[in-house]
Design a protein around this motif. Structure first.
Motif, PDB file in Angstrom:
ATOM      1  N   TYR A 260      27.333  38.188  32.962  1.00  0.00           N
ATOM      2  CA  TYR A 260      28.008  39.180  32.012  1.00  0.00           C
ATOM      3  C   TYR A 260      28.643  40.158  32.611  1.00  0.00           C
ATOM      4  N   LEU A 261      28.179  40.677  33.607  1.00  0.00           N
ATOM      5  CA  LEU A 261      28.904  41.899  34.298  1.00  0.00           C
ATOM      6  C   LEU A 261      30.599  41.310  34.725  1.00  0.00           C
ATOM      7  N   VAL A 262      30.564  40.509  35.505  1.00  0.00           N
ATOM      8  CA  VAL A 262      31.676  39.878  35.948  1.00  0.00           C
ATOM      9  C   VAL A 262      32.567  39.307  34.806  1.00  0.00           C
ATOM     10  N   ALA A 263      31.910  38.863  33.795  1.00  0.00           N
ATOM     11  CA  ALA A 263      32.714  38.479  32.574  1.00  0.00           C
ATOM     12  C   ALA A 263      33.451  39.264  31.874  1.00  0.00           C
ATOM     13  N   ARG A 264      32.645  40.609  31.763  1.00  0.00           N
ATOM     14  CA  ARG A 264      32.949  41.656  30.882  1.00  0.00           C
ATOM     15  C   ARG A 264      34.122  42.534  31.665  1.00  0.00           C
ATOM     16  N   ALA A 265      34.066  42.428  33.043  1.00  0.00           N
ATOM     17  CA  ALA A 265      35.160  43.055  34.034  1.00  0.00           C
ATOM     18  C   ALA A 265      36.195  42.019  34.518  1.00  0.00           C
ATOM     19  N   SER A 266      36.154  40.979  33.815  1.00  0.00           N
ATOM     20  CA  SER A 266      37.141  39.929  34.442  1.00  0.00           C
ATOM     21  C   SER A 266      38.559  40.216  34.648  1.00  0.00           C
ATOM     22  N   VAL A 267      39.072  41.032  33.688  1.00  0.00           N
ATOM     23  CA  VAL A 267      40.197  41.843  33.895  1.00  0.00           C
ATOM     24  C   VAL A 267      40.431  42.263  35.235  1.00  0.00           C
ATOM     25  N   LEU A 268      39.577  43.111  35.866  1.00  0.00           N
ATOM     26  CA  LEU A 268      39.728  43.490  37.111  1.00  0.00           C
ATOM     27  C   LEU A 268      39.718  42.551  38.028  1.00  0.00           C
ATOM     28  N   PHE A 269      38.899  41.469  37.833  1.00  0.00           N
ATOM     29  CA  PHE A 269      38.981  40.475  38.816  1.00  0.00           C
ATOM     30  C   PHE A 269      40.202  39.440  39.120  1.00  0.00           C
ATOM     31  N   VAL A 270      40.647  39.129  37.712  1.00  0.00           N
ATOM     32  CA  VAL A 270      41.776  38.505  37.523  1.00  0.00           C
ATOM     33  C   VAL A 270      43.191  39.254  38.340  1.00  0.00           C
ATOM     34  N   HIS A 271      43.141  40.475  38.475  1.00  0.00           N
ATOM     35  CA  HIS A 271      44.047  40.983  39.224  1.00  0.00           C
ATOM     36  C   HIS A 271      44.023  41.183  40.640  1.00  0.00           C
ATOM     37  N   SER A 272      42.728  40.611  41.101  1.00  0.00           N
ATOM     38  CA  SER A 272      42.482  40.452  42.433  1.00  0.00           C
ATOM     39  C   SER A 272      41.951  38.983  43.136  1.00  0.00           C
ATOM     40  N   GLY A 273      43.046  38.520  43.517  1.00  0.00           N
ATOM     41  CA  GLY A 273      42.873  37.188  44.181  1.00  0.00           C
ATOM     42  C   GLY A 273      41.681  37.154  45.009  1.00  0.00           C
ATOM     43  N   THR A 274      41.543  37.876  46.138  1.00  0.00           N
ATOM     44  CA  THR A 274      40.457  38.180  46.774  1.00  0.00           C
ATOM     45  C   THR A 274      39.194  38.206  46.433  1.00  0.00           C
ATOM     46  N   ALA A 275      38.838  38.994  45.130  1.00  0.00           N
ATOM     47  CA  ALA A 275      37.763  39.160  44.668  1.00  0.00           C
ATOM     48  C   ALA A 275      37.631  37.810  43.992  1.00  0.00           C
TER      49      ALA A 275
END
Length: 287
Positions: A260-275
């Motif tokens: 849930y945390l990763v899905a909730r913060a997915s916007v931050l992950f999408v902007h980082s290919g490394t993550a």
């Protein structure tokens, strides 16, 4: 439509009643109170979602200011969007069924009232976690489910193996929570707020390196809760708790909190290919 705060407050009431008076009440009364609490929460969720149809935008309820320091403000705010709706239905729906099963499974256990008090407490914190409208309120629920899982895993505290398993789960989860804490500090420094909407709207204009750092620190927290490499070591030992605890915590709800945390913060992950790549690698290796 009922207010959002009613959804988590019902299991909290069940915890308080059984926690304070459960020893003096008949088991049938204790079990009834414990089961009615999540069922009432499930009904409240259905009424909320029906009142918000169609759920095209997040519905936010702001209750009071928790922290105010200059321009920095953190409120005690709840919100519901489609991601929250899915989690609420799983937590209250599956949780209610597990409570019903537990009434028979734990019928002869001398800690009957204590067990259901802990179970209701877990439900309260898990609902706070998914209803949170900012990272700090989410962190309160996050820490709360860690506490409740410690109490439930080590429920049979007369067994050394159970107390060791509870301690192990608590300590390993604190490692993940430290990463989550650092992520929150970095979010405050970068965005000046912890509100989901404001942070995600401003993410596109921030440096990719900073977003990568935030995403990876959040991933550390998710690895602890969801038992991903290298923080998976607590999960096998956690089977020392009663079987319904494993069904609720380690299958249906708490272990999905990291997802849930990763899905909730997915916007931050999408902007980082490394993550995103590291999330994939960790998931594959864990599997």
């Amino acid at each position: 439509m009922p207010p959002l705060w009613l959804i988590p407050i019902l299991p909290l009431c069940g915890f308080l009643i059984n926690g304070l008076f459960g020893r003096k009440l008949p088991k049938t009364v204790v079990g009834t109170i414990a089961i009615i609490a999540p069922l009432a929460s499930f009904l409240s969720v259905m009424l909320v979602l029906n009142g918000l149809k169609p759920l095209d935008h997040a519905h936010i309820e702001r209750y009071f200011t928790w922290i105010q320091s200059g321009e920095f403000r953190v409120g005690c705010d709840f919100s519901v969007d489609r991601l929250t709706a899915i989690m609420l239905l799983v937590i209250t729906g599956v949780g209610s069924l597990i409570h019903v099963y537990s009434a028979g499974y734990m019928a002869d256990d001398p800690g009957f009232a204590r067990y259901f008090a802990y179970l209701n407490l877990f439900m309260f914190f898990m609902l706070v976690l998914v209803l949170a409208a900012n990272f700090l309120v989410l962190f309160v629920g996050w820490e709360g489910v860690g506490l409740a899982s410690y109490l439930l895993i080590g429920f049979w505290f007369d067994r050394k193996s159970a107390t060791d398993a509870g301690n192990k789960a608590f300590i390993v989860n604190r490692i993940g929570d430290f990463g989550f804490s650092l992520a929150m500090f970095l979010i405050v420094v970068t965005f000046g707020t912890l509100d989901f909407g404001t942070v995600f709207d401003a993410a596109a204009g921030k440096q990719q390196g900073v977003l990568t750092a935030i995403a990876l620190l959040l991933l550390v927290g998710a690895c602890g809760k969801s038992a991903q490499l290298p923080l998976y070591v607590w999960l096998p030992d956690a089977m020392e708790g009663p079987t319904p605890v494993s069904a609720l915590i380690h299958a249906a709800t708490m272990v999905t909190a990291g997802v849930y945390l990763v899905a909730r913060a997915s916007v931050l992950f999408v902007h980082s290919g490394t993550a995103l790549n590291i999330v994939a690698i960790v998931g594959v290796l864990t599997a």
